[in-house]
Design a protein around this motif. Structure first.
Motif, PDB file in Angstrom:
ATOM      1  N   ARG A 172      23.257  70.259  17.839  1.00 19.13           N
ATOM      2  CA  ARG A 172      23.051  71.641  17.380  1.00 19.13           C
ATOM      3  C   ARG A 172      22.400  71.658  15.996  1.00 19.13           C
ATOM      4  N   PHE A 173      22.852  70.777  15.109  1.00 17.96           N
ATOM      5  CA  PHE A 173      22.278  70.743  13.767  1.00 17.96           C
ATOM      6  C   PHE A 173      20.804  70.358  13.821  1.00 17.96           C
TER       7      PHE A 173
ATOM      8  N   ALA B 215      18.694  70.823  16.263  1.00 18.09           N
ATOM      9  CA  ALA B 215      17.938  71.964  16.792  1.00 18.09           C
ATOM     10  C   ALA B 215      17.796  73.040  15.728  1.00 18.09           C
ATOM     11  N   TRP B 216      18.889  73.284  14.991  1.00 17.22           N
ATOM     12  CA  TRP B 216      18.860  74.274  13.917  1.00 17.22           C
ATOM     13  C   TRP B 216      17.891  73.844  12.820  1.00 17.22           C
ATOM     14  N   ALA B 217      17.908  72.553  12.476  1.00 16.78           N
ATOM     15  CA  ALA B 217      17.040  72.048  11.415  1.00 16.78           C
ATOM     16  C   ALA B 217      15.569  72.167  11.796  1.00 16.78           C
TER      17      ALA B 217
ATOM     18  N   ARG C  18      14.249  74.486  13.472  1.00 12.66           N
ATOM     19  CA  ARG C  18      13.840  75.889  13.381  1.00 12.66           C
ATOM     20  C   ARG C  18      13.933  76.433  11.965  1.00 12.66           C
ATOM     21  N   GLY C  19      14.639  75.731  11.103  1.00 16.37           N
ATOM     22  CA  GLY C  19      14.965  76.292   9.809  1.00 16.37           C
ATOM     23  C   GLY C  19      14.161  75.747   8.649  1.00 16.37           C
TER      24      GLY C  19
ATOM     25  N   GLY D  54      18.444  73.488   4.496  1.00 14.28           N
ATOM     26  CA  GLY D  54      19.251  72.528   5.241  1.00 14.28           C
ATOM     27  C   GLY D  54      19.791  71.426   4.354  1.00 14.28           C
TER      28      GLY D  54
END
Length: 72
Positions: A47-48, A50-52, A54-55, A60
């Motif tokens: 999850r991290f 995937a989040w990273a 996009r972010g 981050g």
């Protein structure tokens, strides 16, 4: 429910058995708990990542720095 057979060195088996006994659970239950922790860690990492992707990289890294500070 599936059955999994693993090969471990005798000393590791002995230590896992002692750990399970100290917690008052079977080796089977201990392995179930340890596998749950490993899966949760894998899911969090996925999850991290995937989040990273996009972010914001800077944001981050700031989050990671705050987490490191909390764990010291």
């Amino acid at each position: 429910m599936a059955t999994l057979t693993i090969r471990l060195p005798d000393d590791k088996h002995f230590r896992l058995k002692a750990l399970a006994e100290s917690r008052g659970i079977s080796i089977n239950k201990l392995m179930e708990e340890l596998s749950t922790l490993a899966i949760a860690e894998f899911d969090a990492q996925t999850r991290f990542q995937a989040w990273a992707m996009r972010g914001d990289v800077v944001q981050g890294l700031e989050v990671l720095d705050r987490l490191d500070a909390l764990n010291r």
